[in-house]
Motif scaffolding. Structure first.
Motif, mmCIF file in Angstrom:
data_model
loop_
_atom_site.group_PDB
_atom_site.id
_atom_site.type_symbol
_atom_site.label_atom_id
_atom_site.label_comp_id
_atom_site.label_asym_id
_atom_site.label_seq_id
_atom_site.Cartn_x
_atom_site.Cartn_y
_atom_site.Cartn_z
ATOM 1 N N ILE A 79 10.975 -3.135 -4.514
ATOM 2 C CA ILE A 79 11.714 -3.137 -3.254
ATOM 3 C C ILE A 79 10.831 -2.540 -2.167
ATOM 4 O O ILE A 79 10.184 -1.510 -2.378
ATOM 5 C CB ILE A 79 13.010 -2.289 -3.366
ATOM 6 N N ALA A 80 10.816 -3.182 -1.017
ATOM 7 C CA ALA A 80 10.193 -2.629 0.184
ATOM 8 C C ALA A 80 11.080 -3.068 1.342
ATOM 9 O O ALA A 80 11.101 -4.235 1.702
ATOM 10 C CB ALA A 80 8.767 -3.134 0.371
ATOM 11 N N ARG A 81 11.853 -2.132 1.853
ATOM 12 C CA ARG A 81 12.745 -2.499 2.956
ATOM 13 C C ARG A 81 12.838 -1.340 3.935
ATOM 14 O O ARG A 81 12.620 -0.182 3.570
ATOM 15 C CB ARG A 81 14.106 -2.924 2.451
ATOM 16 N N ASN A 82 13.168 -1.698 5.141
ATOM 17 C CA ASN A 82 13.351 -0.667 6.150
ATOM 18 C C ASN A 82 14.158 -1.199 7.322
ATOM 19 O O ASN A 82 14.350 -2.397 7.475
ATOM 20 C CB ASN A 82 12.005 -0.096 6.603
ATOM 21 N N TRP A 102 0.789 -1.234 0.000
ATOM 22 C CA TRP A 102 0.000 0.000 0.000
ATOM 23 C C TRP A 102 0.825 1.289 0.000
ATOM 24 O O TRP A 102 0.361 2.318 -0.469
ATOM 25 C CB TRP A 102 -0.957 0.016 1.198
ATOM 26 N N LEU A 103 2.019 1.300 0.542
ATOM 27 C CA LEU A 103 2.772 2.548 0.755
ATOM 28 C C LEU A 103 3.581 2.913 -0.489
ATOM 29 O O LEU A 103 4.613 2.308 -0.758
ATOM 30 C CB LEU A 103 3.686 2.400 1.972
ATOM 31 N N PHE A 104 3.092 3.868 -1.259
ATOM 32 C CA PHE A 104 3.736 4.345 -2.493
ATOM 33 C C PHE A 104 3.858 3.267 -3.565
ATOM 34 O O PHE A 104 4.606 3.434 -4.519
ATOM 35 C CB PHE A 104 5.131 4.935 -2.232
ATOM 36 N N THR A 105 3.150 2.168 -3.415
ATOM 37 C CA THR A 105 3.328 1.048 -4.331
ATOM 38 C C THR A 105 2.128 0.121 -4.263
ATOM 39 O O THR A 105 1.236 0.308 -3.446
ATOM 40 C CB THR A 105 4.634 0.283 -3.982
ATOM 41 N N LEU A 106 2.113 -0.855 -5.119
ATOM 42 C CA LEU A 106 1.169 -1.975 -5.070
ATOM 43 C C LEU A 106 1.995 -3.250 -5.043
ATOM 44 O O LEU A 106 3.110 -3.285 -5.558
ATOM 45 C CB LEU A 106 0.291 -1.994 -6.320
ATOM 46 N N GLU A 107 1.436 -4.295 -4.496
ATOM 47 C CA GLU A 107 2.172 -5.549 -4.437
ATOM 48 C C GLU A 107 2.591 -6.002 -5.838
ATOM 49 O O GLU A 107 3.696 -6.496 -6.036
ATOM 50 C CB GLU A 107 1.305 -6.608 -3.762
ATOM 51 N N ASN A 167 -4.357 1.274 -5.820
ATOM 52 C CA ASN A 167 -4.472 2.381 -4.869
ATOM 53 C C ASN A 167 -3.542 3.549 -5.119
ATOM 54 O O ASN A 167 -3.657 4.546 -4.443
ATOM 55 C CB ASN A 167 -4.285 1.864 -3.444
ATOM 56 N N ASN A 168 -2.651 3.459 -6.070
ATOM 57 C CA ASN A 168 -1.793 4.637 -6.281
ATOM 58 C C ASN A 168 -1.343 4.739 -7.718
ATOM 59 O O ASN A 168 -0.218 5.066 -8.000
ATOM 60 C CB ASN A 168 -0.611 4.631 -5.315
ATOM 61 N N GLY A 210 16.943 6.818 13.280
ATOM 62 C CA GLY A 210 18.096 6.931 12.399
ATOM 63 C C GLY A 210 18.138 5.863 11.313
ATOM 64 O O GLY A 210 18.942 5.951 10.393
ATOM 65 N N GLY A 211 17.260 4.857 11.422
ATOM 66 C CA GLY A 211 17.165 3.824 10.400
ATOM 67 C C GLY A 211 16.469 4.372 9.162
ATOM 68 O O GLY A 211 15.777 5.387 9.217
ATOM 69 N N THR A 212 16.652 3.701 8.056
ATOM 70 C CA THR A 212 16.081 4.186 6.802
ATOM 71 C C THR A 212 15.033 3.223 6.263
ATOM 72 O O THR A 212 14.984 2.052 6.653
ATOM 73 C CB THR A 212 17.177 4.385 5.738
ATOM 74 N N TRP A 213 14.226 3.738 5.349
ATOM 75 C CA TRP A 213 13.238 2.926 4.636
ATOM 76 C C TRP A 213 13.336 3.257 3.149
ATOM 77 O O TRP A 213 13.819 4.327 2.780
ATOM 78 C CB TRP A 213 11.818 3.178 5.171
ATOM 79 N N GLU A 214 12.883 2.316 2.313
ATOM 80 C CA GLU A 214 12.925 2.522 0.864
ATOM 81 C C GLU A 214 11.815 1.709 0.210
ATOM 82 O O GLU A 214 11.583 0.556 0.559
ATOM 83 C CB GLU A 214 14.276 2.068 0.309
ATOM 84 N N ILE A 215 11.138 2.336 -0.728
ATOM 85 C CA ILE A 215 10.144 1.680 -1.573
ATOM 86 C C ILE A 215 10.527 1.979 -3.017
ATOM 87 O O ILE A 215 10.797 3.133 -3.355
ATOM 88 C CB ILE A 215 8.727 2.240 -1.332
ATOM 89 N N VAL A 216 10.569 0.955 -3.865
ATOM 90 C CA VAL A 216 10.774 1.159 -5.299
ATOM 91 C C VAL A 216 9.598 0.489 -6.005
ATOM 92 O O VAL A 216 9.323 -0.694 -5.789
ATOM 93 C CB VAL A 216 12.111 0.578 -5.794
ATOM 94 N N ASP A 217 8.919 1.279 -6.808
ATOM 95 C CA ASP A 217 7.747 0.834 -7.546
ATOM 96 C C ASP A 217 8.040 0.995 -9.031
ATOM 97 O O ASP A 217 8.715 1.943 -9.422
ATOM 98 C CB ASP A 217 6.550 1.708 -7.141
#
Length: 167
Positions: A45-48, A35-40, A165-166, A53-60
């Motif tokens: 990429i969906a990682r966090n 759901w977050l900036f992407t669809l399955e 959804n996006n 101080g940790g990072t997250w990343e979404i690639v759609d």
């Protein structure tokens, strides 16, 4: 030095599930990819690393183009509050800040969402150009989050998302 404006987007949503489940949907990569900036179906990429101080990343990937959203966690206070940065480097160097606050209700919870949106100015812009850009950034962000939050609600309450959804 580049000039910029800021605008705040504030949204409220209610969910018929516990705040812990909504909070988890923001941090669990398997939930994020739905759901977050992407669809399955389009997520690459969906990682966090959900720690301060940790990072997250979404690639759609849509229509052959990759869209990358990244950020850093600033506050993680389960299941009440989450604050993180948000950036889409392919579009801008600006960094927004997002705050998600969850309030338990008798049946479920209420989510208060705030995005501090940074709007970069282009050289030679008039006050009218700036105001127009601020409104467009605000309205575009609101539209995108509305779609994502509809997907989030359906995912949490029904277990799946039945629409794009996006897109």
């Amino acid at each position: 030095m580049q000039k910029y404006s800021t605008t705040a987007l504030n949204m409220t949503r209610q969910f018929s599930v516990a705040a812990e489940r909504v909070f988890d949907a923001w941090l669990n990569p398997e939930m994020m990819r739905k759901w977050l900036f992407t669809l399955e179906s389009t997520n690459k990429i969906a990682r966090n690393n959900p720690k301060i101080g940790g990072t997250w990343e979404i690639v759609d990937e849509r229509e052959g183009k990759e869209y990358r959203a990244i950020g850093e966690y600033l506050v993680i206070d389960p299941p009440k509050k989450l604050v993180f940065t948000f950036k889409m480097p392919q579009f801008s160097d600006t960094v927004d800040e997002i705050t998600v606050e969850l309030i338990p209700l008798e049946t479920g919870c209420e989510m208060h969402f705030t995005q501090e949106i940074v709007v970069p100015h282009e050289e030679g812009w008039t006050e009218e150009d700036i105001n127009k850009a601020v409104q467009e950034f605000h309205d575009g962000s609101e539209h995108g989050w509305n779609l994502m939050f509809m997907g989030l609600k359906q995912l949490l309450e029904e277990g799946y998302i039945s629409f794009g959804n996006n897109e």
